[in-house]
Design a protein around this motif. Structure first.
Motif, PDB file in Angstrom:
ATOM      1  N   UNK A  72       5.068   4.568  -1.676  1.00 33.21           N
ATOM      2  CA  UNK A  72       3.748   4.759  -1.073  1.00 33.21           C
ATOM      3  C   UNK A  72       3.412   3.519  -0.243  1.00 33.21           C
ATOM      4  N   UNK A  73       2.981   3.718   0.995  1.00 35.19           N
ATOM      5  CA  UNK A  73       2.573   2.603   1.857  1.00 35.19           C
ATOM      6  C   UNK A  73       1.128   2.866   2.287  1.00 35.19           C
ATOM      7  N   UNK A  74       0.215   2.030   1.813  1.00 37.03           N
ATOM      8  CA  UNK A  74      -1.211   2.239   2.094  1.00 37.03           C
ATOM      9  C   UNK A  74      -1.824   0.956   2.668  1.00 37.03           C
ATOM     10  N   UNK A  75      -2.871   1.130   3.432  1.00 35.45           N
ATOM     11  CA  UNK A  75      -3.537  -0.001   4.082  1.00 35.45           C
ATOM     12  C   UNK A  75      -4.786  -0.438   3.326  1.00 35.45           C
ATOM     13  N   UNK A  76      -5.062   0.194   2.200  1.00 33.99           N
ATOM     14  CA  UNK A  76      -6.344   0.021   1.517  1.00 33.99           C
ATOM     15  C   UNK A  76      -6.182  -0.629   0.145  1.00 33.99           C
ATOM     16  N   UNK A  77      -7.327  -0.941  -0.469  1.00 37.61           N
ATOM     17  CA  UNK A  77      -7.346  -1.374  -1.864  1.00 37.61           C
ATOM     18  C   UNK A  77      -6.817  -0.266  -2.763  1.00 37.61           C
ATOM     19  N   UNK A  78      -6.232  -0.659  -3.883  1.00 39.73           N
ATOM     20  CA  UNK A  78      -5.783   0.325  -4.873  1.00 39.73           C
ATOM     21  C   UNK A  78      -6.965   0.677  -5.770  1.00 39.73           C
ATOM     22  N   UNK A  79      -7.924   1.350  -5.147  1.00 40.81           N
ATOM     23  CA  UNK A  79      -9.143   1.783  -5.846  1.00 40.81           C
ATOM     24  C   UNK A  79      -9.597   3.114  -5.256  1.00 40.81           C
ATOM     25  N   UNK A 109      -7.803  -8.012  -4.141  1.00 46.56           N
ATOM     26  CA  UNK A 109      -8.015  -7.068  -5.240  1.00 46.56           C
ATOM     27  C   UNK A 109      -8.827  -7.721  -6.358  1.00 46.56           C
ATOM     28  N   UNK A 110      -8.535  -9.004  -6.636  1.00 47.26           N
ATOM     29  CA  UNK A 110      -9.324  -9.729  -7.638  1.00 47.26           C
ATOM     30  C   UNK A 110     -10.777  -9.825  -7.203  1.00 47.26           C
ATOM     31  N   UNK A 124      -3.694  -7.318 -11.562  1.00 46.16           N
ATOM     32  CA  UNK A 124      -4.182  -6.036 -11.030  1.00 46.16           C
ATOM     33  C   UNK A 124      -2.999  -5.135 -10.699  1.00 46.16           C
ATOM     34  N   UNK A 125      -1.974  -5.704 -10.054  1.00 49.13           N
ATOM     35  CA  UNK A 125      -0.790  -4.926  -9.702  1.00 49.13           C
ATOM     36  C   UNK A 125      -0.036  -4.483 -10.962  1.00 49.13           C
ATOM     37  N   UNK A 126       0.028  -5.374 -11.949  1.00 51.46           N
ATOM     38  CA  UNK A 126       0.747  -5.035 -13.196  1.00 51.46           C
ATOM     39  C   UNK A 126       0.055  -3.899 -13.938  1.00 51.46           C
ATOM     40  N   UNK A 145       4.540  -2.464  -7.850  1.00 53.70           N
ATOM     41  CA  UNK A 145       3.400  -2.557  -6.936  1.00 53.70           C
ATOM     42  C   UNK A 145       3.461  -3.924  -6.270  1.00 53.70           C
ATOM     43  N   UNK A 146       3.391  -3.947  -4.965  1.00 53.88           N
ATOM     44  CA  UNK A 146       3.481  -5.225  -4.252  1.00 53.88           C
ATOM     45  C   UNK A 146       2.686  -5.180  -2.955  1.00 53.88           C
ATOM     46  N   UNK A 147       2.475  -6.372  -2.410  1.00 57.15           N
ATOM     47  CA  UNK A 147       1.702  -6.526  -1.172  1.00 57.15           C
ATOM     48  C   UNK A 147       2.638  -6.806  -0.004  1.00 57.15           C
TER      49      UNK A 147
END
Length: 585
Positions: A72-79, A109-110, A124-126, A145-147
């Motif tokens: 998955x490749x997204x440009x947004x917060x994982x929320x 994210x924090x 947050x990623x974990x 999950x990575x940036x």
């Protein structure tokens, strides 16, 4: 970075992290990420890296039992909605291995989760990795999950754009009022220049922090230690955020290359953005042709001329559209670079030359013609390639640019473009001789329903050279941006201006309510998707708010000590001009 070409390769480096993970995977991408990739090789780059398929990031997509890996490749917060879509896709599939790339860094994210202290690792990623395993149905499956800041698009060797931040707009006086309304009276800000990053809405802070993080990664890859300069309230906040960014501080200690970075609020000079300049072909293409779905930096090119498909009202969706992006080293890439930097006439000659050379190389029966370049002439050259699939494939890039040129030249809005350009020149001339209300009043005769009084006789509401609502709004923005360049009347002209604005609001409201279809601009302005939804009251309210914004635009350069003027008056020899800020980043 030793050359401009090296620098434009940096966005592609950002994608290498993604390419390394896509082997034997189905890739799901949101529109903003897909647009950034569009200028760095497109879906072909993912398939060459080993991806099995590329799909839209949507709850309506899924994979079969024989497709166990997803990226998955997204440009947004994982929320929020992003998390819901990922969960929906996983729940409908049979994945055993999921990788999620987000363009938003862990530090942001924090911040979004109201964590103000630095934390070790990537908690947050974990936590999200654990959720992925839960949704896959087995905690022993693999989740990562990575940036990766895949937000930059190398449009040319001289231009990199951050298309996911296209909606990030400089602060306006209305924003100051909104921010002050939520603060105690004694802690309210006097001007936009008094704002700091912490006073902005959380959503805007997240956008700025994400942009700054992406810029820092770009500068780090280029080995740059920068000196930042800012013009405008928003630019000052962004430059300040970059200066205080922890990773940027460490980078500047060791980076070998020095550079000056200039941030400029677009509101300091909107004449360059909304003016109908006649000296660049690509500018006309981006204005005339429809945008690619989900894109803000590229347009659709009708490819029917290269097929035998009969043109009908429904044939537009039969053949996939072409585009302007040329990502591979080729004659098409050279042509694109030339079109971007050349004057209109020179660019037309280059397009014709490349088409002639391509046809000659393939030994196609081309009939040479000199003189003025016409759309029919260009189309006749393009049609020669129908007979040879190999020739069409070899020169597809040049053919797309040739068709884009022809479709721009014959577009029905060209006449309106020329009318707007002529009127802008008249307004510029008037600015040096009259006060602002007198100049603004010259717009009133233009603000009338399309087709004038005799609409029924023509069968169309649109005269070819008549200004529609979109053009009228652009002319208003153009004028208000130059308002302070006009002569000042003895009494200030405030009362006269207020009366004139009421007339303009009424006239423009009438024009908008008589539209049978709402353009994307009018939909955004009014909040209505169709003309049937739009009432007179709603249109009047929207236009009134627009004029409040326009008044704010007219004062954006008031606090500048230098660069206050973007207007050069005529001296009897040289024509009056509007001067655009030049931004070097």
């Amino acid at each position: 970075m030793s050359t401009a070409e090296d620098f434009t390769q940096l966005p592609l480096l950002m994608w290498q992290k993604v390419f390394a993970k896509v082997k034997k995977a189905v890739v799901f991408m949101d529109d903003k990420s897909a647009e950034a990739l569009h200028w760095s090789g497109g879906a072909a780059a993912l398939l060459q890296a080993g991806a099995r398929n590329v799909k839209q990031f949507s709850s309506f997509e899924a994979c079969g039992e024989n497709e166990p890996k997803a990226v998955f490749v997204v440009s947004t917060l994982l929320k929020g909605r992003t998390v819901d879509i990922i969960k929906d896709i996983i729940s409908l599939s049979h994945f055993q291995y999921c990788v999620v790339f987000t363009a938003v860094p862990h530090s942001v994210h924090l911040f979004a989760n109201n964590v103000s202290t630095e934390m070790e690792g990537f908690p947050v990623f974990e936590q999200f990795e654990e959720k992925l395993c839960e949704w896959m149905g087995n905690m022993n499956y693999t989740a990562e999950v990575m940036h990766s800041p895949v937000v930059f698009a190398p449009v040319s060797q001289q231009l990199i754009v951050a298309s996911p931040f296209a909606h990030l707009f400089p602060l306006l006086p209305a924003d100051l009022e909104s921010i002050n309304a939520k603060r105690p009276e004694k802690k309210r800000f006097g001007t936009l220049n008094d704002l700091d990053g912490h006073s902005l809405p959380a959503e805007l802070q997240i956008e700025i922090k994400s942009l700054v993080s992406a810029l820092n990664t770009l500068f780090e890859a280029a080995g740059i230690r920068e000196d930042s300069f800012a013009v405008g309230p928003m630019s000052r906040i962004i430059a300040g955020e970059l200066a205080n960014h922890n990773q940027a501080k460490n980078r500047r200690k060791t980076a070998p290359n020095k550079a000056s970075i200039i941030f400029i609020d677009r509101t300091m000079d909107l004449t360059g953005a909304v003016g109908h300049h006649g000296d660049n072909l690509v500018e006309k293409m981006l204005t005339m042709l429809d945008p690619l779905p989900g894109h803000v930096t590229d347009v659709q090119v009708d490819m029917l001329e290269l097929t035998s498909v009969q043109r009908t009202p429904h044939s537009q969706n039969t053949v996939a559209p072409g585009c302007l992006a040329q990502t591979q080293p080729s004659s098409a890439r050279l042509l694109w670079e030339s079109m971007l930097t050349s004057k209109h006439k020179e660019a037309l000659m280059e397009v014709r030359r490349h088409l002639v050379e391509a046809a000659t190389k393939e030994k196609l029966p081309i009939k040479m013609s000199m003189g003025r370049v016409t759309p029919d002439q260009l189309c006749s050259y393009v049609k020669l390639f129908r007979s040879s699939w190999e020739a069409l494939e070899s020169h597809c890039g040049v053919l797309q640019l040739g068709l884009a040129t022809a479709q721009t030249l014959r577009h029905p809005r060209v006449a309106r473009w020329d009318s707007c350009l002529a009127f802008e020149r008249l307004l510029l001339q008037a600015l040096g001789d009259s006060d602002f209300p007198a100049v603004l009043r010259q717009l009133l005769p233009l603000i009338k329903p399309r087709g004038g009084e005799d609409r029924s006789s023509s069968g169309s509401r649109l005269g070819q050279d008549e200004c529609g609502p979109d053009e009228l709004i652009l002319l208003l923005i153009y004028l208000y941006t130059l308002a302070e360049e006009a002569k000042h009347s003895a009494d200030g002209g405030e009362e006269e201006l207020a009366k004139l604005e009421r007339e303009l609001i009424g006239a423009l409201t009438l024009v908008i309510t008589q539209e049978t279809e709402l353009s994307p601009l009018l939909q955004s302005l009014t909040g209505c998707a169709t003309a049937e939804e739009l009432s007179t009251e709603r249109a009047h309210s929207a236009v009134g708010k627009m004029f409040e914004t326009l008044r704010g635009l007219s004062h954006m350069r008031d606090r500048l000590k230098q660069l206050r003027s973007v207007y050069t008056a005529s001296d009897g020899v040289h024509q009056v001009t509007d001067t655009t800020f030049i931004v070097l980043v």
